[in-house]
Design an enzyme around this catalytic site. Structure first.
Site, mmCIF file in Angstrom:
data_model
loop_
_atom_site.group_PDB
_atom_site.id
_atom_site.type_symbol
_atom_site.label_atom_id
_atom_site.label_comp_id
_atom_site.label_asym_id
_atom_site.label_seq_id
_atom_site.Cartn_x
_atom_site.Cartn_y
_atom_site.Cartn_z
ATOM 1 N N CYS A 60 0.815 -1.223 0.000
ATOM 2 C CA CYS A 60 0.000 0.000 0.000
ATOM 3 C C CYS A 60 0.848 1.272 0.000
ATOM 4 O O CYS A 60 0.654 2.162 -0.821
ATOM 5 C CB CYS A 60 -0.990 -0.008 1.158
ATOM 6 S SG CYS A 60 -0.232 0.030 2.805
ATOM 7 N N HIS A 114 -2.299 0.699 6.888
ATOM 8 C CA HIS A 114 -2.689 0.695 5.483
ATOM 9 C C HIS A 114 -2.927 2.135 5.037
ATOM 10 O O HIS A 114 -3.319 2.985 5.837
ATOM 11 C CB HIS A 114 -3.961 -0.135 5.266
ATOM 12 C CG HIS A 114 -4.321 -0.325 3.831
ATOM 13 N ND1 HIS A 114 -3.619 -1.154 2.990
ATOM 14 C CD2 HIS A 114 -5.306 0.228 3.073
ATOM 15 C CE1 HIS A 114 -4.158 -1.123 1.777
ATOM 16 N NE2 HIS A 114 -5.191 -0.287 1.811
ATOM 17 N N HIS A 126 -5.593 1.822 -3.967
ATOM 18 C CA HIS A 126 -4.629 1.275 -3.017
ATOM 19 C C HIS A 126 -4.093 -0.035 -3.551
ATOM 20 O O HIS A 126 -4.542 -0.525 -4.596
ATOM 21 C CB HIS A 126 -5.274 1.097 -1.642
ATOM 22 C CG HIS A 126 -6.409 0.120 -1.621
ATOM 23 N ND1 HIS A 126 -6.754 -0.589 -0.508
ATOM 24 C CD2 HIS A 126 -7.288 -0.282 -2.579
ATOM 25 C CE1 HIS A 126 -7.794 -1.365 -0.765
ATOM 26 N NE2 HIS A 126 -8.133 -1.195 -2.021
#
Length: 153
Positions: A60, A114, A126
């Site tokens: 990510c 994340h 993402h």
């Protein structure tokens, strides 16, 4: 006469170039957000790779670092370090603008684990373990409760 007009035009363009490069304008800042989004979108479908920071595989924060790097903005390597940046804190999902970096964690009090780039219209991009580089809704039932904040760089 043509020669004098040409010289004046060249001089005027030189002044515009010098003045325009002195400080980034809001449109220049917006353009690096747009460029980062374009770079991220160009990598749709790239597989997830833990620690990945290239189009051979992204995690990510690797996708975000790579995308913003191609747009001329250097970012730290991890989501947690990106969260510490001095950018403007965004107050809630309703205040997001395209290019904002969204952060997620197991709970509101935790460090981010994340990150994603907000695309606008309730969508984010993402790199997730399940789908690699992909888009999803910010109201996704998995991600929405894990949202802990966002930064505008």
């Amino acid at each position: 006469m043509f020669r004098n007009k040409f010289k004046k035009l060249i001089a005027a363009l030189a002044v515009v170039a010098i003045v325009g490069s002195a400080a980034p304008s809001m449109s220049q800042a917006a353009s690096y957000h747009t460029k980062a989004i374009s770079v991220a979108k160009a990598n749709m479908g790239v597989k997830y790779k833990l620690g990945g920071i290239t189009p051979k595989g992204f995690d990510c924060s690797g996708l975000i670092k790579y995308s913003y790097g191609k747009a001329g903005k250097t970012l730290p390597r991890t989501a947690a370090d990106m969260y510490k940046l001095s950018g403007k804190k965004v107050n809630g999902m309703s205040s997001l603008v395209p290019g904002d970096i969204m952060f997620f964690g197991p709970n509101k009090a935790s460090k981010p684990t994340h990150a994603a780039i907000y695309l606008g219209k309730g969508q984010m991009i993402h790199s997730a373990t399940s789908k690699g580089v992909s888009t999803t809704s910010t109201s996704n039932t998995y991600w929405k409760p894990k949202f802990i904040g966002a930064k505008r760089l």
